[in-house]
Design an enzyme around this catalytic site. Structure first.
Site, PDB file in Angstrom:
ATOM      1  N   SER A 131      -4.273  32.720  48.023  1.00 17.15           N
ATOM      2  CA  SER A 131      -4.532  33.293  49.346  1.00 17.15           C
ATOM      3  C   SER A 131      -4.328  32.276  50.466  1.00 17.15           C
ATOM      4  CB  SER A 131      -5.963  33.847  49.406  1.00 17.15           C
ATOM      5  OG  SER A 131      -6.885  32.783  49.348  1.00 17.15           O
ATOM      6  N   LYS A 166     -13.781  36.283  54.537  1.00 19.34           N
ATOM      7  CA  LYS A 166     -13.006  35.178  55.100  1.00 19.34           C
ATOM      8  C   LYS A 166     -13.023  35.214  56.629  1.00 19.34           C
ATOM      9  CE  LYS A 166     -10.111  34.456  51.078  1.00 19.34           C
ATOM     10  NZ  LYS A 166      -8.895  34.817  50.385  1.00 19.34           N
TER      11      LYS A 166
END
Lengths: 256, 811
Positions: free
Chosen positions: B654, B697
């Site tokens: 990611s 996030k």
């Protein structure tokens, strides 16, 4: 001789010849002494006859347990007598302690019949297994007390003792009286009834021909716990009282 | 959508409109009778429970709290009502082999009856048999036998004594036996007289005694034989008396159980044993009285007539449903217990105890797969029972030869059970892969959905589910706003604004906590504010570690810039998963570039702190760079990438977009805005790809920026394909609404670079050349420069190599 108590009995002898006295005989003797208030003397007789046999060359005995034959040695025999005597004494001590009967114990050597009858006692309990025929005696004697009454003084004494014993033990009581309708039988029956009435005792009167075989068969059939015989009659039946005791299915008491 | 889109507040948290609900509170709604969104599982359960064939046991897959047991129990309650009650099973003594107890099968309810009947039989026999043996008739019979023996023996001895007497030999008893002795005139001869006899007379006496001795010994042997005969006749008499007493009582029992041949056979064995052991009953229970240390005090000899009813069932019970919460081997297959007796451990058939398989036989057994697999031998024991279709009780001690105590080998019981295993998917897949029996035995997989589509219909059904749970758990009703807020959280739970979580336990927990807060506030119904407060409280309770991480950044221990611009430095976003919670924090990623041979060095990987997926991401971006900028010249880049201040393994791809962006920044000498963070993976063509935990996030970066003060410049770049996963926290959405925070959806790395640097990314012209002032153009120029340097050095090195080669040849 010990002075007679209020019941007229001073001494009861338990005469035992080896081997293996039955506990029932010891119980009968102790109860009898307690019932009549007499002292009890245990007399263990080491059989002179067996000792004589053991002195013979090549004397053997055969064990019923193993079927084996072995030398009958005098030493072994005497050791066996000592064991039997010690066993009897312990039995006597234990039972006498429960009834507070005064007792003594003697070991002697000779012939049981002779020595038993030589005792100075009103009642003699004879326990003997001299002959091999005694092998088949029934072990359990749970029935009534049985006394033979022939009108003699000994029979009266036996009747008196057995009455007291019946009262003490709570056992049923059978009195064998002469059968038939003779004056002897009638007077015997009357005497017993009168005695019982006087003593407030209870008994079953059984008329019987008072022969040895009939009496012993009746004692066996009734599973008697004790058979009381007057000495004169017992002597008539067998001069050897040990043989008579042998044949009796329960403890035998000779009343004198 | 463009290659980069600034997302609106509505896109960050798609709302559930309370106005779509017609009810005021959930009290107006009916219960939801079906499990929400589990049509596939429901069909599988119907099939698995319905089919009555071997191997069609069920494995219910799904995470804990998904409502698996609730649905199963609902289905089973419907199923069992129509199923007949299974039979009673009893263990009884095996008279021929006591260590192998027999099993009896009886119609439901008859086992109790048999057990009571056998107890009554023993009681009756204890009264009847002593009475029979105390009777005058028995005593007369026995005395007759004893008298016969006595007479026989006496007659034999008398005959021997008489025979001996005629030969002047006496048969006498000694203290320990019998002896034969010569007599004269009725008296045993004296040793002296015997010695005086002639040798011939002594020999004659000796011969006579020897002959009589033989007969005496024979008599002894006969005596033993007669005694044996006597004992046998008494035994026979006892048998006859016992048979009569026993037979009449057993006859009644036989009539009552006439339709059950196994029970009748057992009665016959009991009767034979009773007659053979009639003496046990003759003295009543007196001789059998309990002895201290002999266990339960029951007369040991009579225990063998007991009936050990493993389970008591009534005819109307229906098929059993058993959930074994502690599935040890012995709890499954049963056990043989022992009891101390005079210092030793002993056992018998009455100490056989039923296991879960016994209890569930004829019905259903529900087991937790993980617990089952954790218990030694339990899984193997269950499989063996299913394969053999028998329940065989073996102790683990015996199996492993750890115990030497005598035990039993009870006759196995036929097994007819449907097993339902509950477990997480991982157990199912592992068992499928590694246990060849598993597929044969568990042919029905019931796969529970973790999530369902967030359609209007499903939202209506979800409202009814909230109503059902509230009612069953005695919670306050939820108003429309409360339900809508719960639905939004269910979307957040699965990280998908278009789907809803089916995890029941987490839902119940949220409803319960919201109810608590509503009650404390004195509300009549649970509203959105109570649900929100419950979520905040949950987050706060789990917030210790995220707070510490945030503090380390805010205090400057962990270096994270959230303002300014820097070349070769970018904010990536890392997520930490601990137990059932996850949180994210920004991570500084830096890059350096220099002349090289095309290698991008991932420091994480070099020190073995990079996972394989992470390494894959780095290799992909290296390929992207080489393809984009060096397709017709040597790729003369050597770059190093570092996740700064990370001390554990970095895994996942990611951050590959961030890594590519920071490399481009370093190559192009283009500063990156530190007020931004980026998450997403890239492919070889520079396209942004979706990643997980996108909400955490964004929130992780937002929290840091918020603490430092939101400026409106702060932003997070996410892959466009992650927009549907957005269900951001209320405060994040609020900040975006107020233009204090931004979330951008980007489709390509070029779009991301434009946002991060403020420079155009640059599109290639027909010759593949990028505009000089674009990020890509500057990067390409730098790579060309690297290539030139590399070529220069390579040319300078060539003459030296050639010279060395010529010298070698000359030599």
């Amino acid at each position: 001789m010990t002075a007679a108590g209020p019941s007229g009995f001073s001494r009861v002898v338990l005469a035992v010849g080896a081997p293996m006295p039955r506990p029932a005989a010891v119980t009968a003797a102790v109860d009898l002494a307690a019932a009549v208030g007499a002292a009890l003397e245990g007399l263990f007789v080491e059989s002179a006859e067996l000792l004589r046999v053991s002195a013979l060359p090549e004397a053997h005995e055969t064990s019923p347990l193993t079927g084996a034959r072995r030398r009958l040695a005098m030493d072994d025999l005497e050791r066996a007598f000592r064991i039997e005597a010690a066993h009897l004494e312990r039995l006597l001590a234990a039972q006498a302690a429960q009834t507070s009967v005064a007792w003594s114990f003697t070991i002697t050597r000779g012939e049981l019949s002779t020595l038993a009858l030589a005792c100075d006692a009103e009642l003699i309990v004879v326990e003997a297994t001299r002959r091999a025929t005694a092998l088949a005696r029934p072990v359990r004697v749970e029935g009534p007390l049985m006394a033979l009454f022939d009108g003699t003084a000994s029979a009266r004494r036996g009747l008196a003792a057995t009455t007291r014993l019946a009262r003490r033990t709570g056992r049923a009581f059978i009195v064998l009286v002469p059968a038939g309708n003779t004056s002897t039988s009638r007077s015997a029956r009357s005497a017993v009834e009168a005695w019982l009435a006087a003593e407030d005792g209870e008994a079953i009167l059984v008329p019987l021909h008072l022969g040895r075989a009939e009496v012993l068969a009746t004692a066996r059939a009734r599973r008697c716990a004790l058979l009381m015989l007057p000495e004169p009659l017992a002597s008539t039946w067998s001069p050897d009282v040990a043989l008579l005791a042998d044949a009796t299915p329960c403890p035998l008491v000779i009343a004198r | 959508m463009n290659a980069a889109t600034r997302l609106s507040p509505e896109q960050l948290h798609p709302r559930c409109d309370p106005a779509q609900f017609a009810f005021a509170t959930t009290a107006d709604l009916d219960d939801l009778t079906e499990t929400l969104g589990q049509d596939r599982a429901r069909a599988a359960i119907d099939f698995g429970l319905g089919i009555a064939r071997d191997g069609y046991n069920l494995y219910v897959l799904g995470p804990p709290g998904a409502g698996k047991q609730t649905l199963l129990r609902q289905k089973l309650s419907q199923q069992t009502a129509a199923t007949s009650t299974p039979p009673d099973w009893c263990y009884v003594h095996h008279f021929g082999a006591p260590h192998e107890p027999r099993v009896l099968r009886l119609p439901p309810g008859r086992g109790t009856q048999l057990r009571d009947d056998m107890r009554r039989l023993v009681d009756d026999l204890l009264a009847a048999i002593p009475a029979a043996f105390d009777s005058d008739e028995y005593r007369a019979h026995r005395e007759q036998i004893e008298a016969e023996f006595g007479e026989r023996q006496q007659k034999a001895f008398s005959e021997l004594a008489e025979t001996a007497g005629t030969q002047e030999i006496a048969l006498l008893r000694t203290p320990t036996g019998f002896t034969l002795a010569p007599v004269r005139k009725g008296e045993v001869i004296s040793p002296e007289d015997f010695a005086a006899l002639s040798e011939e007379e002594r020999k004659k006496i000796s011969d006579t005694i020897e002959a009589l001795q033989g007969r005496l010994e024979q008599l002894m042997r006969d005596g033993l034989k007669w005694r044996k005969e006597q004992r046998e006749r008494i035994r026979q008499l006892n048998r006859e008396v016992g048979q009569y007493a026993v037979g009449s009582l057993m006859g009644d029992l036989r009539e009552r159980y006439a339709e059950l041949p196994d029970v009748i056979a057992y009665f016959e064995a009991v009767e034979r044993d009773l007659v053979e052991n009639i003496d046990d009953f003759r003295h009543g229970g007196e001789a059998q009285a309990a002895i201290p240390g002999l266990g339960d005090g029951q007369a040991p000899k009579f225990r063998r007539y007991e009936v050990n009813l493993l389970l008591e069932r009534a005819a109307a019970d229906g098929a059993p449903v058993v959930f074994e919460d502690h599935p040890t081997y012995q709890n499954l297959v049963g056990r043989v217990e022992h009891m101390p007796q005079l210092g030793a451990l002993v056992t018998d058939f009455t100490l056989i105890k039923a296991g879960a398989l016994h209890r569930a036989n004829g019905g259903y057994l529900l087991l937790d797969a993980r617990k089952l697999l954790m218990q030694p031998y339990a899984w193997e024991g269950l499989k063996r029972a299913l394969i053999t279709r028998k329940i065989r009780i073996d102790s683990l001690g015996q199996i492993y030869s750890l115990v030497s105590t005598i035990s039993l080998e009870p006759e196995p019981i036929p097994l007819d059970v449907k097993i339902v295993l509950f477990g997480e998917r991982i157990w199912y897949y592992l068992l499928s892969a590694y246990d060849p029996d598993f597929g044969e035995l568990f042919r029905v997989a019931v796969d529970f959905e973790d999530e369902i589509p967030r359609t209007a219909d499903n939202q209506q059904l979800f409202a009814r589910l909230v109503a059902t749970i509230a009612r069953r758990n005695a919670l306050l009703p939820f108003d429309r706003g409360g339900v809508a807020r719960v639905i939004e959280q269910r979307a957040r739970d699965v990280e998908d604004s278009e789907r809803l979580s089916t995890h029941m336990q987490r839902l119940v927990d949220l409803l319960t906590e919201a109810d608590f807060l509503a009650r404390r506030a004195g509300a009549a119904a649970v509203g959105a504010e109570h649900v929100g407060a419950a979520l905040t409280a949950q987050r706060e309770r789990a917030g210790r570690l995220p707070a510490r991480v945030r503090q380390s950044i805010l205090r400057g221990t962990v270096l994270i810039d959230s303002s300014g611009e820097k070349v070769g430095q970018i904010n990536g976003l890392s997520v930490y998963a601990l137990g059932d919670q996850a949180f994210a924090k920004p991570t500084r990623i830096t890059a350096n570039v220099r002349v090289g041979d095309g290698e991008v060095m991932d420091v994480q990987r070099e020190v073995q702190l990079g996972g394989p997926i992470h390494s894959k991401g780095v290799l992909i971006l290296a390929s992207f760079l080489a393809t984009r900028f060096s397709s017709n010249r040597p790729h003369s880049l050597r770059a190093s990438l570092v996740f700064e201040q990370t001390y554990g393994e970095v895994e996942g791809d990611s951050a590959s977009a961030a890594e590519l962006a920071v490399l481009l920044s370093s190559l192009a000498r283009a500063p990156i805005r530190q007020a931004m963070a980026i998450t997403g993976s890239v492919n070889q063509y520079g396209e942004m790809q979706a990643i997980g935990a996108v909400n955490e996030k964004i929130e992780g970066f937002f929290d840091i920026c918020k603490e430092r003060g939101l400026t409106g410049e702060h932003a997070v770049l996410i892959p466009e394909s992650n927009v549907k996963n957005l269900m951001l926290r209320e405060d994040v959405v609020q900040a975006v609404s107020e233009n204090k925070f931004q979330v951008h959806a980007v489709r390509t790395i070029d779009a991301a670079m434009a946002l991060l640097t403020g420079l155009p990314a640059g599109e290639p012209d027909g010759l593949g050349e990028f505009p000089a002032d674009s990020v890509n153009g500057r990067a390409a120029a730098q790579l060309r420069a690297f290539a030139t340097i590399r070529q220069t050095y390579a040319a300078a090195a060539l003459p030296r190599k050639l010279t060395r080669g010529a010298k070698k040849r000359n030599a």
